[in-house]
Design a protein around this motif. Structure first.
Motif, mmCIF file in Angstrom:
data_model
loop_
_atom_site.group_PDB
_atom_site.id
_atom_site.type_symbol
_atom_site.label_atom_id
_atom_site.label_comp_id
_atom_site.label_asym_id
_atom_site.label_seq_id
_atom_site.Cartn_x
_atom_site.Cartn_y
_atom_site.Cartn_z
ATOM 1 N N PRO A 218 0.826 -1.207 0.000
ATOM 2 C CA PRO A 218 0.000 0.000 0.000
ATOM 3 C C PRO A 218 0.862 1.258 0.000
ATOM 4 O O PRO A 218 1.899 1.298 0.632
ATOM 5 C CB PRO A 218 -0.777 -0.110 1.314
ATOM 6 N N ILE A 219 0.420 2.251 -0.720
ATOM 7 C CA ILE A 219 1.069 3.564 -0.684
ATOM 8 C C ILE A 219 0.014 4.542 -0.191
ATOM 9 O O ILE A 219 -1.066 4.640 -0.772
ATOM 10 C CB ILE A 219 1.564 3.968 -2.082
ATOM 11 N N VAL A 220 0.330 5.240 0.890
ATOM 12 C CA VAL A 220 -0.679 6.070 1.557
ATOM 13 C C VAL A 220 -0.320 7.546 1.493
ATOM 14 O O VAL A 220 0.802 7.936 1.787
ATOM 15 C CB VAL A 220 -0.806 5.658 3.050
ATOM 16 N N LEU A 221 -1.302 8.371 1.122
ATOM 17 C CA LEU A 221 -1.140 9.826 1.147
ATOM 18 C C LEU A 221 -2.132 10.394 2.159
ATOM 19 O O LEU A 221 -3.301 10.013 2.148
ATOM 20 C CB LEU A 221 -1.466 10.427 -0.231
ATOM 21 N N PHE A 222 -1.648 11.286 3.021
ATOM 22 C CA PHE A 222 -2.508 11.809 4.084
ATOM 23 C C PHE A 222 -2.549 13.337 4.042
ATOM 24 O O PHE A 222 -1.518 13.990 4.125
ATOM 25 C CB PHE A 222 -1.974 11.329 5.442
ATOM 26 N N PHE A 223 -3.765 13.881 3.946
ATOM 27 C CA PHE A 223 -3.947 15.337 3.875
ATOM 28 C C PHE A 223 -4.481 15.874 5.196
ATOM 29 O O PHE A 223 -5.018 15.139 6.006
ATOM 30 C CB PHE A 223 -4.932 15.686 2.751
ATOM 31 N N ASN A 224 -4.398 17.187 5.374
ATOM 32 C CA ASN A 224 -4.844 17.777 6.640
ATOM 33 C C ASN A 224 -6.358 17.950 6.700
ATOM 34 O O ASN A 224 -6.912 18.199 7.767
ATOM 35 C CB ASN A 224 -4.168 19.135 6.880
ATOM 36 N N GLU A 225 -7.038 17.850 5.560
ATOM 37 C CA GLU A 225 -8.497 17.911 5.562
ATOM 38 C C GLU A 225 -9.000 17.002 4.447
ATOM 39 O O GLU A 225 -8.241 16.644 3.539
ATOM 40 C CB GLU A 225 -8.981 19.347 5.362
ATOM 41 N N PRO A 226 -10.266 16.615 4.508
ATOM 42 C CA PRO A 226 -10.766 15.695 3.480
ATOM 43 C C PRO A 226 -10.707 16.337 2.094
ATOM 44 O O PRO A 226 -11.117 17.484 1.915
ATOM 45 C CB PRO A 226 -12.226 15.451 3.893
ATOM 46 N N VAL A 227 -10.203 15.567 1.147
ATOM 47 C CA VAL A 227 -10.134 16.041 -0.238
ATOM 48 C C VAL A 227 -10.660 14.946 -1.148
ATOM 49 O O VAL A 227 -10.801 13.806 -0.751
ATOM 50 C CB VAL A 227 -8.682 16.359 -0.683
ATOM 51 N N LYS A 228 -10.929 15.328 -2.368
ATOM 52 C CA LYS A 228 -11.251 14.320 -3.370
ATOM 53 C C LYS A 228 -10.498 14.674 -4.642
ATOM 54 O O LYS A 228 -9.934 15.753 -4.773
ATOM 55 C CB LYS A 228 -12.753 14.256 -3.615
ATOM 56 N N GLY A 229 -10.532 13.751 -5.585
ATOM 57 C CA GLY A 229 -9.955 14.052 -6.894
ATOM 58 C C GLY A 229 -8.591 13.457 -7.152
ATOM 59 O O GLY A 229 -7.879 13.927 -8.034
ATOM 60 N N LEU A 230 -8.214 12.434 -6.380
ATOM 61 C CA LEU A 230 -6.935 11.788 -6.691
ATOM 62 C C LEU A 230 -7.186 10.739 -7.771
ATOM 63 O O LEU A 230 -7.880 9.751 -7.556
ATOM 64 C CB LEU A 230 -6.343 11.116 -5.439
ATOM 65 N N THR A 231 -6.608 10.987 -8.916
ATOM 66 C CA THR A 231 -6.793 10.084 -10.054
ATOM 67 C C THR A 231 -5.420 9.815 -10.663
ATOM 68 O O THR A 231 -4.452 10.488 -10.313
ATOM 69 C CB THR A 231 -7.653 10.765 -11.129
ATOM 70 N N PRO A 232 -5.340 8.880 -11.593
ATOM 71 C CA PRO A 232 -4.040 8.643 -12.238
ATOM 72 C C PRO A 232 -3.477 9.894 -12.893
ATOM 73 O O PRO A 232 -2.262 10.023 -13.036
ATOM 74 C CB PRO A 232 -4.362 7.575 -13.294
ATOM 75 N N SER A 233 -4.322 10.832 -13.290
ATOM 76 C CA SER A 233 -3.766 12.036 -13.915
ATOM 77 C C SER A 233 -3.356 13.084 -12.893
ATOM 78 O O SER A 233 -2.412 13.828 -13.121
ATOM 79 C CB SER A 233 -4.757 12.638 -14.915
ATOM 80 N N SER A 234 -4.031 13.128 -11.739
ATOM 81 C CA SER A 234 -3.637 14.152 -10.769
ATOM 82 C C SER A 234 -2.480 13.694 -9.897
ATOM 83 O O SER A 234 -1.727 14.504 -9.374
ATOM 84 C CB SER A 234 -4.830 14.572 -9.899
ATOM 85 N N VAL A 235 -2.336 12.379 -9.706
ATOM 86 C CA VAL A 235 -1.194 11.866 -8.946
ATOM 87 C C VAL A 235 -0.545 10.795 -9.795
ATOM 88 O O VAL A 235 -1.111 9.732 -9.995
ATOM 89 C CB VAL A 235 -1.626 11.213 -7.621
ATOM 90 N N SER A 236 0.647 11.087 -10.289
ATOM 91 C CA SER A 236 1.226 10.099 -11.189
ATOM 92 C C SER A 236 2.232 9.221 -10.470
ATOM 93 O O SER A 236 2.922 9.655 -9.546
ATOM 94 C CB SER A 236 1.873 10.786 -12.386
ATOM 95 N N LEU A 237 2.285 7.986 -10.863
ATOM 96 C CA LEU A 237 3.167 7.018 -10.241
ATOM 97 C C LEU A 237 3.997 6.367 -11.334
ATOM 98 O O LEU A 237 3.442 5.811 -12.278
ATOM 99 C CB LEU A 237 2.321 5.970 -9.508
ATOM 100 N N ASN A 238 5.291 6.486 -11.192
ATOM 101 C CA ASN A 238 6.170 5.878 -12.194
ATOM 102 C C ASN A 238 7.068 4.838 -11.567
ATOM 103 O O ASN A 238 7.678 5.070 -10.526
ATOM 104 C CB ASN A 238 7.050 6.953 -12.831
ATOM 105 N N SER A 239 7.132 3.706 -12.205
ATOM 106 C CA SER A 239 7.972 2.647 -11.653
ATOM 107 C C SER A 239 8.255 1.629 -12.741
ATOM 108 O O SER A 239 7.497 1.510 -13.695
ATOM 109 C CB SER A 239 7.234 1.994 -10.495
ATOM 110 N N ASP A 240 9.329 0.875 -12.550
ATOM 111 C CA ASP A 240 9.629 -0.196 -13.508
ATOM 112 C C ASP A 240 8.525 -1.225 -13.489
ATOM 113 O O ASP A 240 8.310 -1.970 -14.431
ATOM 114 C CB ASP A 240 10.949 -0.901 -13.153
ATOM 115 N N LEU A 241 7.815 -1.287 -12.367
ATOM 116 C CA LEU A 241 6.808 -2.330 -12.187
ATOM 117 C C LEU A 241 5.536 -2.100 -12.976
ATOM 118 O O LEU A 241 4.890 -3.018 -13.414
ATOM 119 C CB LEU A 241 6.364 -2.360 -10.725
ATOM 120 N N VAL A 242 5.172 -0.834 -13.002
ATOM 121 C CA VAL A 242 3.794 -0.577 -13.422
ATOM 122 C C VAL A 242 3.691 0.163 -14.729
ATOM 123 O O VAL A 242 2.815 0.966 -14.938
ATOM 124 C CB VAL A 242 3.038 0.209 -12.330
#
Lengths: 306, 704
Positions: free
Chosen positions: B286-310
């Motif tokens: 698991p990879i966890v992101l924690f904000f100071n207040e509730p938010v929405k809108g985390l998608t593959p385009s707003s948070v990008s993840l790059n790795s040899d794996l994926v």
């Protein structure tokens, strides 16, 4: 969503705790909703607390006295005080009968007579109920009628869709609800319609999202809710808004810590409860205020708030 | 009537009362008759007038008057006649209001008349009426509602209405209705950036001065304190949502394994970068992101993840929250690390970045605007030798067998990193916040100690707000001093105001958790390690016997695998859903009263061992959290086979629906539930074993 196509049978669920006014009805609605999809029919879910202990700790409630009071008040129709409230008799019926039900004494009244009288308040053209015979239809009395019929497990006497259409037809463009054809808007009516439709299993007849959005627009900076956007927070209005949000699974819109504290502060030094800051305690706010996560506040509602 | 003692009636009184009643009865009967027969003559109207004067609550009479008005209007053409007709109606309202200034029917009738827009409104008359009524009762909310309606109807600028609230407040500080209206008007003016209201800082500084006068004049009046709380919220929270924690931390080097390495000897120092990779499906990180207040809108385009794996795969982010509202403080994505083609000691790196995006928004619509970039690496070991995850626990886990951390272990080995992301805007804002609040702090510390609970509570809130601001962008350790002072205040409040004890206990628990976890060095004494045969060692945190009623600051505990919260007063465990590495949880000897209160545990993929014993589950017929979580009561639960399965085994679904919904979403290997009322219920054990077939130990005894 549990929307069984078969008409659900309502189960009597007895709650021992005094705070269960709207609560016991909600349990019934939910209990039958839970099983509607499975077509089960004869379960009677009873909370196994014997009546003698049902009065809670710290002293016996004089149950018989309360029953006698309610039954005699029902008969006193001619005093000035009764006449002046003649138009909200249907509400009074709900309060009295729910109390009897909580005391496990609903059989002190003749169900047939009560139901007949309730149906005489029904307006078949519109689908709504008036406060008494001859009075105009309004959602306030329609909810009480539906609640009383639920107490007796007799929703079968209703044209459920007609009644549901009446209340749902009063939703406005902005998601708010009018009380009747004359157009008065108030968040009390949002709760009333949502509660009525939940009991009748017809919540899908309104635009729930818009209804929720409207209620959220009535949220104030102290965490409470008013009668309309900008209206001052008031315990009665808060009960309605929180109730409507609870039934529609939208409680996340509430800042629980903020509102919870505001509500706690309604308890005055003498132990009584007021409806707003710096107001006197009043028995009509007989609310066993539960902290933070507990949301069904019982109000012995009067038609008018102070 | 309020405040009047009841007295028995005298005979003369009885006769008069009967006459009064008879008159009312006649009027009501006649008006209803006229209504049903559509009789709108002058005489009939007169009767309704008399009735409404006597009983303004007779709502059908108001409806009748509207119908009569509309009917008679049809016969009028001159403006004068129409105006006269309207005046008649307005007069009825005024007389009704004299009888009952809070009559819904009367007020609405007036509003309805004005909305007909048949004649120009007499501005003076309307505001005159309002002034009179609000002078008699400044808190009449019907009056205030009507005033807001009128102001909007007549286009009165909000700045002028603001002046009116100022007048009312100057008359009497204790006017919550006026303060409330002020808060609404100010918010509107600031949002619209009207002239003179461009600077939040200037406006709020003035408001603080105003309200402080009220508070120092009469500290026992509530109105000012609530307004002050609102001002505090405006001046202490950052405008935009902030990212405050993540797991794994930036630069972490993880060694993933679940089993103990084959050649590990007893005295080999354990490697703290080992993470037990436990989950329902093997090999998920698991990879966890924690904000100071509730938010929405985390998608593959707003948070990008790059790795040899994926390469080429879309990463889905999920909100982790008890409510299914779409907004959450905590977001997670799961990286699949099994089925890897690798040779030993191969390292994989993962890069996460949040570019400039408008997608991530808070509930109030503010955008997350701090682009960031993190990288961590991991090395999979023994992943291919994972058998079914539940087989890895061969013996029941005991909560007393952890070993203290070896002295050479430094806190930085525990993978926790408080993010120090700030940008210039936030620092600028924080500076003003801190200055403003420090002034307030000084002022309140000087308030004579007359044991005013509001003063203490406000001081505590100010301290915590300052703590939050100070630690933004710098070390958490700055919070300690404030926390200590606040803790003292909450302890005082519990004694000073015992009827609100539970609220203060909750607040106190949060402050205590803050204080314990803000300094990793001192927190180490609560940490230990559980060494089990077969498994990589588990991080163990013990927070027992602290009188905690509530959990907070979970973003600092994202790395915890074994958590002991026993012997507290926990009523809720909300927040724990963020702990995605939790394998073992002990909440025994607490005050948990329902399964719906345990909803956070259903979000934990790795949870295998749970001790619920000696709580209050099943003790009270009413489940008080059932509206907070999705349940049949909140019309947000879907039908599932779990109910059918249980019915087949003669389990009472109506009684156990919350237990069913809970156990269906966890997959436990070890469970303790003795000492709860529900333990004695017939079929409860069957329910657990049916829905959690992998369970091996129930209350210490083997199941099979």
């Amino acid at each position: 969503m549990f929307t069984g196509s078969t008409r659900p049978t309502h189960r009597r669920v007895r709650d021992s705790a005094p705070l269960a006014v709207g609560d016991s009805l909600e349990r019934r609605a939910a209990a039958s909703s839970l099983l509607a999809g499975f077509g089960s029919s004869t379960l009677r879910a009873k909370l196994l607390v014997p009546p003698a202990r049902a009065m809670g700790e710290g002293g016996e409630l004089a149950a018989e006295k309360h029953v006698r009071y309610i039954v005699t008040v029902e008969k006193k129709k001619d005093s000035f005080e009764s006449l002046v409230m003649e138009h909200i008799r249907l509400n009074g019926a709900y309060w009295g009968l729910t109390t009897l039900d909580l005391l496990h004494k609903l059989d002190a009244v003749d169900a047939g007579e009560v139901i007949q009288w309730i149906m005489s308040c029904y307006h078949p053209e519109s689908g709504g109920f008036g406060g008494n015979v001859g009075h105009d239809p309004h959602v306030l009395y329609t909810l009480s009628a539906v609640q009383v019929l639920c107490l007796f497990d007799r929703l079968d006497v209703l044209d459920v869709d007609k009644v549901a259409d009446y209340v749902s037809g009063l939703q406005n463009e902005d998601g708010s609800f009018s009380g009747d054809i004359w157009g008065e808007v108030d968040t009390r009516f949002s709760y009333i319609v949502i509660c009525t439709l939940a009991l009748l299993h017809r919540l899908h007849k309104i635009n729930v999202q818009k209804a929720v959005d409207y209620i959220v627009s009535c949220k104030n900076l102290d965490g409470g809710f008013g009668a309309m956007p900008g209206g001052e927070s008031h315990a009665g209005q808060i009960f309605c808004c929180v109730g409507a949000l609870a039934i529609t699974g939208s409680l996340h819109h509430i800042d629980r810590d903020l509102l919870g504290w505001w509500l706690c502060e309604r308890q005055c030094k003498e132990g009584g409860l007021n409806g707003r800051p710096e107001k006197l305690a009043d028995v009509k706010f007989r609310c066993p205020f539960l902290k933070l996560f507990m949301f069904f506040i019982t109000l012995s509602w009067h038609h008018r708030f102070d | 009537m309020h405040g009047r003692p009841r007295r028995p009636d005298k005979p003369e009184d009885a006769a008069a009362a009967e006459a009064k009643a008879a008159k009312l009865r006649d009027l009501q009967t006649q008006v209803l008759r006229n209504h049903h027969s559509h009789t709108y003559s002058k005489e009939a109207l007169g009767l309704s007038f008399k009735l409404l004067e006597l009983n303004p609550e007779a709502y059908t009479a108001w409806n009748y008057r509207k119908l009569a008005f509309q009917h008679n209007l049809g016969e009028l053409s001159e403006l004068e006649a129409i105006k006269s007709s309207i005046d008649d109606e307005l007069r009825v309202v005024e007389l009704a209001l004299r009888q009952n200034p809070k009559s819904y029917g009367a007020w609405y009738h007036r509003k309805w008349l004005l909305n007909q827009k048949l004649a120009p409104v007499d501005f003076k008359r309307e505001f005159g009426l309002l002034d009179k009524l609000l002078k008699v009762d400044a808190r009449n909310f019907h009056g205030w509602n009507y005033r807001r309606f009128l102001a909007k109807f007549m286009g009165v600028p909000e700045e002028e209405e603001l002046k009116y609230t100022m007048d009312k407040i100057s008359d009497n500080f204790s006017n919550y209705s006026a303060w409330h209206n002020r808060s609404i008007l100010l918010s509107n003016l600031l949002t619209q950036q009207k002239k003179g209201f461009e600077s939040k800082q200037k406006i709020f500084s003035e408001e603080f001065e105003l309200v402080t006068q009220a508070l120092f004049t009469d500290p026992s009046d509530q109105s000012g304190w609530f307004y002050h709380l609102w001002l505090l919220a405006q001046t202490s929270s950052p405008e935009n949502p902030q990212l405050i924690a993540l797991w794994p931390s930036n630069g972490a080097k993880l060694s993933l394994s679940s089993v103990r390495e084959a050649n590990d000897k007893q005295n080999t120092p354990f490697s703290f970068s080992s993470i037990c990779c436990y989950s329902l499906k093997e090999g998920i990180l698991p990879i966890v992101l924690f904000f100071n207040e509730p938010v929405k809108g985390l998608t593959p385009s707003s948070v990008s993840l790059n790795s040899d794996l994926v390469v080429g795969k879309d990463i889905q982010w999920r909100p982790l929250s008890v409510t299914n509202s779409g907004h959450s403080n905590c977001w997670v994505t799961y990286l699949e690390v099994s089925n890897l083609e690798y040779c030993s000691s191969q390292q994989f790196s993962v890069e996460i970045s949040i570019p400039n995006t408008d997608d991530i928004v808070s509930r109030s619509g503010s955008i997350y605007n701090c682009p960031v970039n993190f990288t961590f690496t991991f090395e999979p070991n023994n992943i291919d030798s994972i058998t079914k995850d539940t087989d890895l626990i061969h013996d029941p886990i005991s909560w007393d067998c952890s070993e203290p951390l070896p002295s050479h272990v430094k806190p930085s080995c525990i993978h926790f990193d408080q993010l120090k992301i700030t940008n210039a805007l936030i620092q600028e804002e924080s500076k003003w916040h801190l200055e403003r609040l420090s002034d307030e702090l000084d002022l309140f510390r000087e308030l004579p100690d007359d044991n005013s609970k509001f003063a203490k509570l406000t001081l505590a809130r100010l301290l915590l707000a300052c703590a939050a601001i100070k630690s933004r962008g710098s070390s958490l350790i700055e919070r300690r001093g404030y926390c200590e002072e606040a803790l003292g205040l909450f302890n005082d409040l519990i004694c000073l105001d015992p009827s609100h004890k539970r609220y203060y206990e909750d607040e106190r628990s949060l402050v205590l958790m803050d204080q314990l976890t803000c300094n990793m060095e001192s927190f180490m004494k609560y940490c230990s390690v559980q060494v089990l045969p077969n498994l990589a060692p588990l991080n163990h945190v013990q927070l027992c016997r602290l009188s905690l009623t509530r959990i907070g600051f979970v973003e600092r505990l994202l790395w915890v695998q074994m958590l002991d919260l026993s012997h507290n007063n926990l009523r809720s465990i909300e927040g724990l859903e963020a702990l995605q590495h939790l394998i073992c949880l002990n909440v025994s000897n607490n005050q948990i009263s329902s399964f719906t209160a345990l909803k956070p545990l259903t979000e934990m993929l790795s949870l295998k061992v749970l001790d619920l014993s000696f709580n209050k589950i099943g003790a009270h017929p009413i489940n008080t959290t059932r509206y907070v979580c999705p349940s049949p009561f909140s019309h947000k639960v879907e039908a599932c086979e779990a109910f059918e399965e249980c019915q087949k085994k003669h389990i009472n679904v109506e009684e156990f629906w919350d237990a069913i919904l809970f156990f269906k979403h966890v997959n436990l290997v070890q469970l303790g539930f003795e000492g709860n009322a529900i333990a004695n219920k017939e079929n409860f054990r069957t329910l657990v074993v049916t829905l959690n077939p992998s369970i091996k130990w129930l209350d210490g005894a083997c199941v099979h």
